[in-house]
Write a protein that holds these residues in place. Structure first.
Motif, PDB file in Angstrom:
ATOM      1  N   ALA A   8       1.363   2.232  -1.185  1.00 14.40           N
ATOM      2  CA  ALA A   8       0.467   2.890  -2.128  1.00 14.40           C
ATOM      3  C   ALA A   8      -0.281   1.878  -2.967  1.00 14.40           C
ATOM      4  O   ALA A   8       0.292   0.937  -3.486  1.00 14.40           O
ATOM      5  CB  ALA A   8       1.272   3.811  -3.036  1.00 14.40           C
ATOM      6  N   THR A  20       8.417  -5.019  -0.601  1.00 12.43           N
ATOM      7  CA  THR A  20       7.873  -4.837   0.738  1.00 12.43           C
ATOM      8  C   THR A  20       6.922  -5.975   1.030  1.00 12.43           C
ATOM      9  O   THR A  20       5.910  -6.137   0.330  1.00 12.43           O
ATOM     10  CB  THR A  20       7.117  -3.499   0.832  1.00 12.43           C
ATOM     11  OG1 THR A  20       7.997  -2.431   0.463  1.00 12.43           O
ATOM     12  CG2 THR A  20       6.606  -3.285   2.242  1.00 12.43           C
ATOM     13  N   THR A  51       4.571   1.723 -11.537  1.00 14.19           N
ATOM     14  CA  THR A  51       5.504   1.907 -10.430  1.00 14.19           C
ATOM     15  C   THR A  51       5.558   0.669  -9.551  1.00 14.19           C
ATOM     16  O   THR A  51       6.623   0.196  -9.186  1.00 14.19           O
ATOM     17  CB  THR A  51       5.092   3.116  -9.588  1.00 14.19           C
ATOM     18  OG1 THR A  51       4.988   4.259 -10.431  1.00 14.19           O
ATOM     19  CG2 THR A  51       6.105   3.386  -8.490  1.00 14.19           C
ATOM     20  N   MET A  52       4.384   0.150  -9.220  1.00 15.02           N
ATOM     21  CA  MET A  52       4.334  -0.984  -8.296  1.00 15.02           C
ATOM     22  C   MET A  52       3.566  -2.145  -8.901  1.00 15.02           C
ATOM     23  O   MET A  52       2.581  -1.956  -9.621  1.00 15.02           O
ATOM     24  CB  MET A  52       3.659  -0.567  -6.996  1.00 15.02           C
ATOM     25  CG  MET A  52       4.424   0.480  -6.227  1.00 15.02           C
ATOM     26  SD  MET A  52       3.583   0.898  -4.716  1.00 15.02           S
ATOM     27  CE  MET A  52       4.655   2.192  -4.148  1.00 15.02           C
ATOM     28  N   ASN A 111       8.607  -3.111  -5.972  1.00 18.48           N
ATOM     29  CA  ASN A 111       8.990  -1.790  -6.421  1.00 18.48           C
ATOM     30  C   ASN A 111      10.191  -1.897  -7.339  1.00 18.48           C
ATOM     31  O   ASN A 111      11.115  -2.653  -7.058  1.00 18.48           O
ATOM     32  CB  ASN A 111       9.367  -0.907  -5.225  1.00 18.48           C
ATOM     33  CG  ASN A 111       8.346  -0.978  -4.115  1.00 18.48           C
ATOM     34  OD1 ASN A 111       7.215  -0.592  -4.294  1.00 18.48           O
ATOM     35  ND2 ASN A 111       8.745  -1.496  -2.969  1.00 18.48           N
ATOM     36  N   TYR A 144       5.127   5.409   0.555  1.00 20.12           N
ATOM     37  CA  TYR A 144       5.422   4.928  -0.788  1.00 20.12           C
ATOM     38  C   TYR A 144       5.208   3.432  -0.898  1.00 20.12           C
ATOM     39  O   TYR A 144       4.669   2.933  -1.863  1.00 20.12           O
ATOM     40  CB  TYR A 144       6.864   5.294  -1.145  1.00 20.12           C
ATOM     41  CG  TYR A 144       7.251   4.866  -2.534  1.00 20.12           C
ATOM     42  CD1 TYR A 144       8.030   3.743  -2.724  1.00 20.12           C
ATOM     43  CD2 TYR A 144       6.835   5.582  -3.650  1.00 20.12           C
ATOM     44  CE1 TYR A 144       8.396   3.350  -3.993  1.00 20.12           C
ATOM     45  CE2 TYR A 144       7.186   5.185  -4.924  1.00 20.12           C
ATOM     46  CZ  TYR A 144       7.984   4.077  -5.083  1.00 20.12           C
ATOM     47  OH  TYR A 144       8.340   3.674  -6.344  1.00 20.12           O
ATOM     48  N   SER A 145       5.618   2.695   0.136  1.00 15.38           N
ATOM     49  CA  SER A 145       5.591   1.241   0.047  1.00 15.38           C
ATOM     50  C   SER A 145       4.195   0.677   0.113  1.00 15.38           C
ATOM     51  O   SER A 145       3.965  -0.458  -0.254  1.00 15.38           O
ATOM     52  CB  SER A 145       6.444   0.631   1.156  1.00 15.38           C
ATOM     53  OG  SER A 145       5.883   0.931   2.422  1.00 15.38           O
TER      54      SER A 145
END
Lengths: 116, 112
Positions: free
Chosen positions: A101, B56, B30-31, B50, A98-99
């Motif tokens: 993507a 991250t 989303t990101m 996020n 997820y991180s």
């Protein structure tokens, strides 16, 4: 980690001459994207190649993905002053989690300048 | 496609101070991604933001130096903390479309 190198770092051509930049990776690429960044601007997407040996054209621009999917090239025929900028190849790696993507890993870039 | 509004477009800051850069996207994503582009160099990913969780960070970048907020699905901020001249760069936010990445106009930071 993965490194994507481009050559040449700089290219200065006479308007009307052709231009080619080469992108080389130490590892197999899942895809190759090309972006153009005008001086003072932000990167703008040009194209994505996915298949081994794929060739795509956009007017005077020809993009190629190597058979081994470790290299790519962008060729501009008969450059114009509007082609000035830095051209980056890039990869959008497959999602590992997820991180990670959708992040893009950029090559070192080739700066093109043109003599009118 | 996505339209990203980034501000400020440029700033000159004193060393030791902090600058917060804002990015607003015209759709929910989303990101969001923050990149640094040092003079004459390529783009280096700083971190992925996020919504609802901590960002991250990529190798070489730490939260204390580049804290990130992501309060909702259309907005993010990046702070460059305790700046030094080595932080002089262009900072860009980005979102991913189906294939391509879209970028804000960038923030040109000069630290004196």
């Amino acid at each position: 980690g993965q490194q994507v190198m481009q050559i040449p770092q700089y290219q200065h051509v006479q308007e009307g001459e052709d231009f080619t930049t080469y992108c080389n990776s130490s590892t197999t690429l899942s895809n190759i994207q090309w972006y153009k960044q005008r001086p003072g601007g932000h990167p703008v997407f040009l194209i994505q190649l996915v298949k081994s040996g794929e060739v795509k054209k956009q007017k005077r621009l020809t993009f190629q993905f190597g058979e081994a999917k470790k290299n790519s090239s962008l060729h501009i025929t008969a450059t114009q002053t509007t082609d000035v900028g830095t051209y980056f190849c890039a990869e959008r790696p497959p999602t590992l989690g997820y991180s990670s993507a959708s992040k893009i890993i950029f090559g070192s870039g080739t700066r093109l300048s043109i003599r009118p | 496609s996505a339209v990203i509004s980034q501000k400020p477009s440029r700033d000159i800051c004193q060393r030791g101070t902090s600058l917060t850069i804002q990015c607003q996207v015209d759709s929910q994503v989303t990101m969001m991604f923050w990149y640094r582009q040092q003079p004459g160099q390529s783009l280096t990913l700083i971190a992925t933001a996020n919504q609802g969780s901590e960002a991250t960070y990529e190798s070489g970048f730490v939260i204390d130096k580049f804290p990130i907020s992501r309060p909702n699905l259309t907005f993010s901020t990046l702070t460059v903390s305790n700046m030094s001249p080595e932080d002089s760069s262009i900072y860009l936010c980005s979102v991913a479309g189906g294939t391509e990445a879209f970028f804000g106009q960038g923030t040109r930071l000069t630290v004196v």
